[in-house]
Design a protein around this motif. Sequence first.
Motif, short mmCIF file in Angstrom:
data_model
loop_
_atom_site.label_atom_id
_atom_site.label_comp_id
_atom_site.label_asym_id
_atom_site.label_seq_id
_atom_site.Cartn_x
_atom_site.Cartn_y
_atom_site.Cartn_z
N SER A 175 36.51 26.89 36.86
CA SER A 175 37.41 27.09 37.21
C SER A 175 38.75 27.55 38.28
O SER A 175 39.38 27.58 38.32
N GLY A 176 37.86 26.97 39.11
CA GLY A 176 38.46 27.14 40.80
C GLY A 176 38.48 28.68 41.56
O GLY A 176 39.20 28.20 42.46
N ILE A 177 37.80 29.72 41.20
CA ILE A 177 37.18 30.37 41.71
C ILE A 177 35.83 30.41 42.27
O ILE A 177 35.18 30.59 41.76
N ASP A 178 35.96 30.26 43.58
CA ASP A 178 34.39 30.19 44.30
C ASP A 178 33.86 31.94 44.86
O ASP A 178 32.31 31.47 45.03
N ASP A 179 34.66 32.60 44.72
CA ASP A 179 33.78 33.78 45.05
C ASP A 179 34.47 35.17 44.20
O ASP A 179 35.84 34.62 44.32
N TYR A 180 33.40 35.75 44.40
CA TYR A 180 33.99 37.04 44.06
C TYR A 180 33.50 38.35 44.34
O TYR A 180 32.38 38.22 44.42
N VAL A 181 33.93 39.76 44.14
CA VAL A 181 33.24 41.11 44.53
C VAL A 181 33.59 41.75 43.44
O VAL A 181 33.97 41.61 42.22
N ARG A 182 32.37 42.88 43.62
CA ARG A 182 32.50 43.72 42.61
C ARG A 182 33.11 45.43 42.96
O ARG A 182 33.09 45.20 44.64
N ALA A 183 34.42 45.80 42.26
CA ALA A 183 35.75 46.44 42.95
C ALA A 183 35.14 47.97 42.33
O ALA A 183 34.95 49.43 43.33
N SER A 184 34.38 48.09 41.39
CA SER A 184 33.35 48.87 40.93
C SER A 184 32.82 49.36 39.81
O SER A 184 32.40 48.40 38.97
N THR A 185 31.99 49.67 39.65
CA THR A 185 30.40 49.96 39.14
C THR A 185 30.48 51.47 38.16
O THR A 185 30.68 52.54 39.32
N VAL A 186 30.85 52.17 37.02
CA VAL A 186 30.38 53.21 36.98
C VAL A 186 28.92 53.08 35.34
O VAL A 186 28.81 52.02 34.94
N VAL A 187 27.63 54.17 35.34
CA VAL A 187 26.80 54.12 34.58
C VAL A 187 26.49 54.62 33.85
O VAL A 187 26.89 56.44 34.46
N ALA A 188 26.05 54.83 32.45
CA ALA A 188 26.04 55.44 31.75
C ALA A 188 24.82 55.40 31.28
O ALA A 188 24.70 54.24 30.74
N ALA A 189 24.00 56.37 29.91
CA ALA A 189 23.26 56.01 29.17
C ALA A 189 22.99 55.96 27.51
O ALA A 189 23.89 57.84 27.60
#
Length: 247
Positions: A175-189
């Motif tokens: 789709s024309g996007i060669d790179d991306y990064v993680r901005a935030s992650t929240v973990v629960a269970a």
Amino acid sequence: MSDSARATGYSAWRLIAEELRADITEGRLHAGDRLPTENALAERFGVNRHTARQAIASLAAEGIVESRRGSGTFVTGGSVHIHRIGMRTRLSTSLGDRHSAAGRVLESATEPAPADVAARLGIAPGAPAVRVEALRTVDGEPLALGTRWFDAARLPDIAAALRRTSSVTAALRASGIDDYVRASTVVAARHATTSEAALLGLGPGAIVLVTEALDTLVDGTPLQHQITRFAAQRVRLDIEHPDPAGA
């Protein structure tokens, strides 16, 4: 077993299975270790042998333990995968060359973005968004269920690309996007729902690790909002911290 646990009305055998599962997933019991006998478990939890037997049977159905005639019940040697969550989070990178990961789109739709999703994607509430539900397997074993949201104006064909490539990175590249990064992650269970347990091949009372994350373009533009449910007994999440020196 605590009085508060009994008071919830939750089946006794499920509570026993949950405690044994925690002993295994948290490393107090290892592959090859023998479980306590039914009599020992019945005494430990203040239940009858049938209840203890039912708990063990539920773990056996999940493949966490196996019974050996004349020897007892033992923890199996099933794989526990390490998934590293950092700036550039890719499951295939975490697994390396020793394991084979595959993805399958279960459902997709373009629909009005819920308010929380719209806020994460930086679009107006109700604006068109692409929702993709997918199942991720490793070496043929279900590992995770994912719900991904994309701005339909930016990526109208992302669902088709995901079906075609079975890879988020490849679909975005197409789709024309060669790179991306993680901005935030929240973990629960939490406990898996009935449908999650069925798709992930889990028994009643199984735990899923839930990550809610935002990926962006390198310039910070929101790219995708995702909620992933991992089979807790099969994965460990390694949250990578940025280098304090900024390297």
